[in-house]
Scaffold this active site. Structure first.
Site, PDB file in Angstrom:
ATOM      1  CB  SER A  28      87.510  61.783 -91.616  1.00 55.30           C
ATOM      2  OG  SER A  28      86.895  60.686 -92.244  1.00 55.30           O
ATOM      3  N   GLY A  36      87.079  72.279 -86.726  1.00 53.23           N
ATOM      4  CA  GLY A  36      87.836  71.062 -86.477  1.00 53.23           C
ATOM      5  C   GLY A  36      87.358  69.894 -87.303  1.00 53.23           C
ATOM      6  CG  HIS A  37      87.233  66.764 -90.081  1.00 56.66           C
ATOM      7  ND1 HIS A  37      86.924  65.416 -90.018  1.00 56.66           N
ATOM      8  CD2 HIS A  37      86.544  67.255 -91.146  1.00 56.66           C
ATOM      9  CE1 HIS A  37      86.081  65.119 -91.008  1.00 56.66           C
ATOM     10  NE2 HIS A  37      85.831  66.208 -91.706  1.00 56.66           N
ATOM     11  N   GLY A  87      88.794  61.885 -86.930  1.00 54.34           N
ATOM     12  CA  GLY A  87      89.087  60.819 -87.873  1.00 54.34           C
ATOM     13  C   GLY A  87      89.281  59.496 -87.163  1.00 54.34           C
ATOM     14  N   GLY A 140      91.466  50.926 -85.763  1.00 48.87           N
ATOM     15  CA  GLY A 140      91.944  50.990 -84.394  1.00 48.87           C
ATOM     16  C   GLY A 140      92.755  52.216 -84.053  1.00 48.87           C
TER      17      GLY A 140
END
Length: 457
Positions: free
Chosen positions: A58, A296-297, A299, A303
């Site tokens: 993401s 921020g982000h 993701g 795995g």
């Protein structure tokens, strides 16, 4: 802070959490510092470095949002315009919502769309168009603008808007709008582009508790706009430096007017009870750490796990990427927090839960669902446990192998009204959420990672 100290901490943390490979980078004091550990794969090991590609999940979303803002700057997209201006073919389960959802609603997750539609629409250039054509199958969790609820489907819609406005595929448009101008030469959406470079694969625990290579490397093409990017730590720091700047390249070429770039990190909707952030900007989560504003982000997928955090006040950024489930998240979090404290003196702490309260616990015990997953809360009279599982019918119908479910997590309620909680154990330790109530005061939903699960029983 010496470069050696950062590298030593990354190595020690990767070993502590059993990561096959970790790649991390810090931008501070006007320079870039990289640290890497381990290998790309336990089956076919190659050394990880700052140029190794990892799946970012993401973290793709701010890239899509920036591409949209470039189209806004060019006068081709308006943030407050209804989505149907660009996608007149859009049909949703609720006709009123289909006419009311705006581009801005998609960018800050206030569209009312549920998390995602689990369908296979192929790898052709029509993948996004086919995905949008099936959105009438996706439930809505509320009216547009009512609240923020994290939606991958919403960003897939944004990808289709980009296609319609530019006349190009999403991937080619983003390459021209973002990757090319910013010199992101190690950022890709396709397996074909990645396979001729060094790339990390994800790992999952097998039945014996050993790490094995995850059978899938990336999501299907229709999910590229919200989760399909693969990139290196070096490219991610270059990307972060753009968002720390004034919208120009190092050569002084304007990519995005400064006011639009900085608008992306202004709050558009407040968030409640989540470790993702205090508010949403445009494509970014906004979070205060020790009194300092950050953007921020994060993701994840198959795995692989990644975190990107930018601190504009200090002209600072950090990216961390790891390649094993279930401990990739706590590994990344530990490295991120160490860097904030040792480079900036900022301490990022989790809030402490209140002692177990049996009466409050009984209010929240139950079964909750979204389109693809279930969320069960139980108690043994001494504590609370939550378990999130992929629905069996979704797993059975999927043409792609879905990663194994996580073990149940212990969690505790936080001080205040008792409707906010924090996970206290397992791979999601530190993740926060909250419970929603109806007008009578009954609990009707629970949020985790920004997603609303509705109560069924």
């Amino acid at each position: 802070m010496s470069d050696t100290a950062f590298a030593e901490f990354v190595q020690a943390t990767a070993e502590k959490f059993g990561m096959p490979g970790v790649s991390a980078g810090v931008f501070t004091g006007g320079r870039e510092i990289f640290a890497a550990y381990g290998v790309t794969s336990v089956d076919n090991p190659l050394p990880v470095d700052e140029n190794t590609l990892f799946q970012l999940g993401s973290i793709t979303k701010p890239v899509t949002a920036t591409a949209v803002m470039r189209l806004v700057a060019a006068g081709k997209v308006e943030l407050e315009a209804p989505v149907r201006r660009y996608l007149p073919e859009l049909v949703l389960a609720d006709e009123a919502a289909a006419t009311e959802i705006t581009v801005a609603n998609l960018l800050n997750h206030t569209s009312g769309l549920d998390w995602n539609l689990i369908v296979e629409t192929g790898e052709g250039d029509d993948a996004l168009a086919e995905f949008v054509a099936r959105l009438a199958e996706l439930a809505l969790i509320g009216a547009p603008g009512d609240r923020s609820s994290y939606s991958q489907a919403g960003f897939n819609l944004l990808g289709r808007i980009i296609e319609k406005v530019t006349g190009q595929t999403y991937e080619k448009a983003v390459a021209e709008l973002v990757f090319g101008p910013l010199g992101l030469s190690n950022s890709f959406f396709t397996t074909g582009e990645a396979m001729i470079r060094r790339f990390a694969v994800g790992h999952e625990l097998d039945a014996d508790g050993n790490l094995s290579v995850a059978p899938l490397w990336k999501p299907n093409r229709a999910n590229n706009p919200g989760g399909g990017l693969a990139a290196s730590a070096a490219d991610q720091l270059r990307w972060a430096r753009f968002h720390l700047g004034d919208g120009r390249t190092a050569d002084g070429v304007e990519v995005l007017p400064a006011q639009l770039l900085h608008r992306m990190r202004q709050p558009t909707v407040r968030l409640r009870g989540t470790s993702l952030g205090d508010a949403m900007g445009i494509g970014w989560f906004l979070r205060e750490v020790d009194g300092v504003q950050t953007i921020g982000h994060g993701g994840s997928g198959f795995g692989q796990f990644a975190e990107l955090l930018i601190v504009p006040e200090y002209d600072f950024a950090i990216v961390v990427m790891s390649n094993a489930n279930p401990d990739g998240i706590p590994c990344n979090q530990a490295i991120l927090r160490w860097a904030l404290e040792h480079y900036l003196g900022l301490v990022d702490r989790d809030p402490e839960p209140i002692p177990f309260d049996a009466e409050r616990a009984e209010e929240v015990v139950g079964h909750y669902e979204i389109d693809a997953m279930t969320f069960d809360i139980t108690t043994d009279g001494k504590g609370l446990v939550l378990e999130v599982l992929v629905k069996p019918e979704i797993r059975a119908a999927s043409e792609q192998e879905i990663p194994a479910d996580h073990e149940p997590f212990e969690f505790g309620l936080l001080p205040g009204d008792g409707d906010e909680y924090i996970v206290t154990g397992g791979a999601f330790k530190g993740q926060r959420g909250f419970f929603s109530r109806d007008e009578s005061g009954a609990v009707v939903g629970v949020d985790l990672a920004g997603r609303l699960f509705k109560r069924v029983s």
